[in-house]
Write a protein that holds these residues in place. Structure first.
Motif, short mmCIF file in Angstrom:
data_model
loop_
_atom_site.label_atom_id
_atom_site.label_comp_id
_atom_site.label_asym_id
_atom_site.label_seq_id
_atom_site.Cartn_x
_atom_site.Cartn_y
_atom_site.Cartn_z
N GLN A 104 22.23 22.22 23.43
CA GLN A 104 22.77 23.19 22.47
C GLN A 104 22.15 22.99 21.09
O GLN A 104 21.81 23.95 20.40
N GLU A 105 22.01 21.74 20.68
CA GLU A 105 21.42 21.45 19.38
C GLU A 105 19.98 21.93 19.30
O GLU A 105 19.55 22.52 18.29
N LEU A 106 19.21 21.69 20.37
CA LEU A 106 17.81 22.13 20.39
C LEU A 106 17.71 23.65 20.42
O LEU A 106 16.87 24.24 19.72
N ALA A 107 18.57 24.30 21.19
CA ALA A 107 18.57 25.77 21.26
C ALA A 107 18.98 26.36 19.91
O ALA A 107 18.38 27.35 19.45
N ASN A 108 19.98 25.78 19.26
CA ASN A 108 20.40 26.28 17.95
C ASN A 108 19.29 26.15 16.92
O ASN A 108 19.12 27.02 16.06
N TYR A 109 18.52 25.08 17.00
CA TYR A 109 17.45 24.85 16.03
C TYR A 109 16.35 25.90 16.16
O TYR A 109 15.86 26.44 15.14
#
Length: 235
Positions: free
Chosen positions: A115-120
């Motif tokens: 999720q963190e990578l996708a949000n970035y």
């Protein structure tokens, strides 16, 4: 040249920075915060780890910083090497040493890291997830074994989840599944503890399915304009 960023734990040496000659004044926790602040401006960080120098060396610390992107790691190395950054003396920043070793299979990121990578890369509103099915399998097993006269005090909480990750801007969808089993003992745990474990098992199944869905996607970074597309690896 395009750069590929998978939803996997970064292990390549060109995504790893070694930082030397960190001051012995601040604590390791304070250095971790300062390093994260200084290097995260170049790209999303997977991890920042701070270690004390060996006993034979001068007092102080060194750090290992991992980026998801090799380009970001290279930019950070060039910009920060032999600079003061957050202390009164310059630090040394080198790319990780390349070892000729056996290549191990990349470990998948967990659901939160995905999720963190996708949000970035896509933004908070650039993607979404849709739960297709969330089912408790432990109840099914109890019904299938209903001919047992004496219930066993020990059992397992089993949850299955199937979900879909949707990226509308790229017209891309990816499905994932997750299966979680958590042991419980009804004779030793109260009703509240049992309900909390049940809720935790549900969340773990969802996170595992989310990770599985993202493993089928690959981020492709094109040029300096930072255009991003997705390539489906397998379904």
């Amino acid at each position: 040249m395009a750069e590929l960023v998978p939803f996997a734990v970064p292990t390549d040496s060109d995504k790893t920075l070694l930082v030397w000659e960190l001051s012995s004044g601040p604590t390791a926790e304070a250095l971790h915060h300062s390093l994260f602040t200084a290097f995260s401006q170049f790209g999303l960080l997977y991890s920042v780890r701070v270690f004390p120098n060996a006993a034979v060396a001068q007092p102080g610390f060194y750090a290992v910083i991992k980026f998801y992107s090799a380009r970001a790691a290279h930019r950070a190395q060039k910009a920060c090497d032999r600079k003061l950054l957050f202390q009164t003396s310059p630090v040394k920043v080198h790319l990780g040493t390349r070892h000729k070793a056996v290549q191990h299979q990349a470990l998948p990121l967990n659901g939160s890291q995905c999720q963190e990578l996708a949000n970035y890369y896509f933004g908070f509103n650039g993607w979404s997830k849709r739960i297709i099915k969330l089912q408790e399998l432990s109840d099914l097993e109890e019904r299938e074994n209903g001919d047992t006269m004496v219930p066993l005090p020990k059992r397992s909480l089993k949850f299955f989840c199937a979900l879909e990750v949707v990226l509308p801007s790229y017209d891309c969808k990816s499905t994932g599944i997750g299966l979680v089993e958590e042991p419980v003992n009804k004779m030793e745990e109260g009703p509240l503890s049992f309900l909390m474990k049940r809720k935790t098992a549900q969340k773990l199944a969802i996170q595992k399915a989310l990770s599985n869905a993202f493993q089928k996607l690959l981020i492709v970074v094109l040029g300096k304009t930072l255009l991003f597309i997705l390539e489906v690896l397998f379904q």
